[in-house]
Design a protein around this motif. Structure first.
Motif, PDB file in Angstrom:
ATOM      1  N   ALA A  81      53.165 -39.346  50.907  1.00 20.15           N
ATOM      2  CA  ALA A  81      52.977 -38.077  50.209  1.00 20.15           C
ATOM      3  C   ALA A  81      54.029 -37.928  49.117  1.00 20.15           C
ATOM      4  N   LYS A  82      53.688 -37.139  48.123  1.00 23.58           N
ATOM      5  CA  LYS A  82      54.649 -36.853  47.065  1.00 23.58           C
ATOM      6  C   LYS A  82      55.727 -35.940  47.631  1.00 23.58           C
ATOM      7  N   VAL A  83      56.985 -36.296  47.310  1.00 20.09           N
ATOM      8  CA  VAL A  83      58.117 -35.610  47.918  1.00 20.09           C
ATOM      9  C   VAL A  83      59.116 -35.219  46.838  1.00 20.09           C
ATOM     10  N   SER A  84      59.725 -34.058  47.008  1.00 22.10           N
ATOM     11  CA  SER A  84      60.786 -33.640  46.088  1.00 22.10           C
ATOM     12  C   SER A  84      62.065 -34.398  46.429  1.00 22.10           C
ATOM     13  N   LYS A 120      55.593 -30.358  56.548  1.00 18.49           N
ATOM     14  CA  LYS A 120      56.078 -30.067  55.202  1.00 18.49           C
ATOM     15  C   LYS A 120      57.306 -30.878  54.821  1.00 18.49           C
ATOM     16  N   ASN A 121      57.756 -31.781  55.704  1.00 16.68           N
ATOM     17  CA  ASN A 121      58.937 -32.604  55.435  1.00 16.68           C
ATOM     18  C   ASN A 121      58.659 -34.053  55.805  1.00 16.68           C
ATOM     19  N   VAL A 122      59.433 -34.946  55.245  1.00 19.83           N
ATOM     20  CA  VAL A 122      59.354 -36.355  55.590  1.00 19.83           C
ATOM     21  C   VAL A 122      59.913 -36.530  56.995  1.00 19.83           C
ATOM     22  N   GLY A 123      59.275 -37.405  57.798  1.00 20.52           N
ATOM     23  CA  GLY A 123      59.779 -37.653  59.148  1.00 20.52           C
ATOM     24  C   GLY A 123      58.680 -38.109  60.085  1.00 20.52           C
ATOM     25  N   VAL A 143      55.427 -39.546  58.168  1.00 17.24           N
ATOM     26  CA  VAL A 143      55.295 -39.122  56.778  1.00 17.24           C
ATOM     27  C   VAL A 143      56.428 -39.753  55.984  1.00 17.24           C
ATOM     28  N   VAL A 144      56.038 -40.510  54.940  1.00 17.81           N
ATOM     29  CA  VAL A 144      57.040 -41.171  54.087  1.00 17.81           C
ATOM     30  C   VAL A 144      56.803 -40.752  52.642  1.00 17.81           C
ATOM     31  N   ALA A 145      57.832 -40.932  51.833  1.00 14.31           N
ATOM     32  CA  ALA A 145      57.733 -40.601  50.415  1.00 14.31           C
ATOM     33  C   ALA A 145      56.842 -41.613  49.715  1.00 14.31           C
ATOM     34  N   GLU A 146      56.025 -41.143  48.800  1.00 11.68           N
ATOM     35  CA  GLU A 146      55.094 -41.993  48.071  1.00 11.68           C
ATOM     36  C   GLU A 146      55.853 -42.995  47.207  1.00 11.68           C
ATOM     37  N   GLY A 147      55.458 -44.259  47.277  1.00 10.33           N
ATOM     38  CA  GLY A 147      56.045 -45.289  46.440  1.00 10.33           C
ATOM     39  C   GLY A 147      57.374 -45.832  46.922  1.00 10.33           C
TER      40      GLY A 147
END
Length: 182
Positions: A81-84, A120-123, A143-147
């Motif tokens: 997912a896209k992550v800030s 709503k968070n990576v983990g 859930v991991v950050a995209e790319g």
């Protein structure tokens, strides 16, 4: 108020169960939508007779649900997912996204039978898939950050690289060598 459920309702009960609900919920939602009937003494007798006649059918449904649950044993869902920059997702990961990821793996699961909190968070999280009354499977959701590729494992202590040699420091210096702001 007692209601006999006509279909599975996650969080309330399963088909052909007698559940206690608030009167407004029963009269205004469950009964008009066909999801339940009032549990009168005659309705309870009819339910008992139907369950007795359908006992073998229910066992077959439970066996089929257990077979589907066994397919999910050991399966984990990884969502990119896209992550800030702070690790918070743009949007959220929900049951629909988990169902899509399972479909990509060749396992069809209706999103309505998956329960989980929106992520709503990576983990690492957990989703529960309810196949039948006593048949449910917990699936890990990562859930991991995209790319972002997974980081390589840290080297063990004995494999640590040698310390970098530092350049020798000149200890003999004149005060003239120090720059001054004039």
């Amino acid at each position: 108020m007692q209601i006999i459920l006509k279909e599975d309702i996650i969080g309330l009960g399963y088909k052909n169960e007698i559940v206690d609900v608030k009167p407004g919920y029963g009269r205004n939602y469950l009964i008009p939508s066909g999801k339940g009937v009032i549990a009168s003494p005659s309705a309870k007798k009819i339910l008992a007779e139907n369950l007795r006649q359908q006992a073998h059918k229910i066992e077959a449904q439970k066996a089929a649900a257990q077979k589907r649950a066994d397919q999910l044993e050991g399966v984990e869902v990884k969502v990119e997912a896209k992550v800030s920059t702070t690790g918070v997702l743009y949007g959220s990961v929900n049951a629909g996204i988990v169902a899509e990821e399972l479909a990509k793996k060749g396992i069809e699961v209706d999103r309505k039978i998956i329960t989980m909190h929106d992520i709503k968070n990576v983990g690492e999280y957990e989703a529960t898939v309810h196949f039948f009354k006593d048949v449910e499977v917990k699936i890990p959701v990562i859930v991991v950050a995209e790319g972002v590729k997974e980081a390589p494992a840290a080297p063990a202590a004995e494999e640590a690289p040698a310390a970098v040699e530092e350049a020798p420091v000149e200890e003999d210096f004149d005060e003239e060598d120090i720059p001054t702001a004039e």
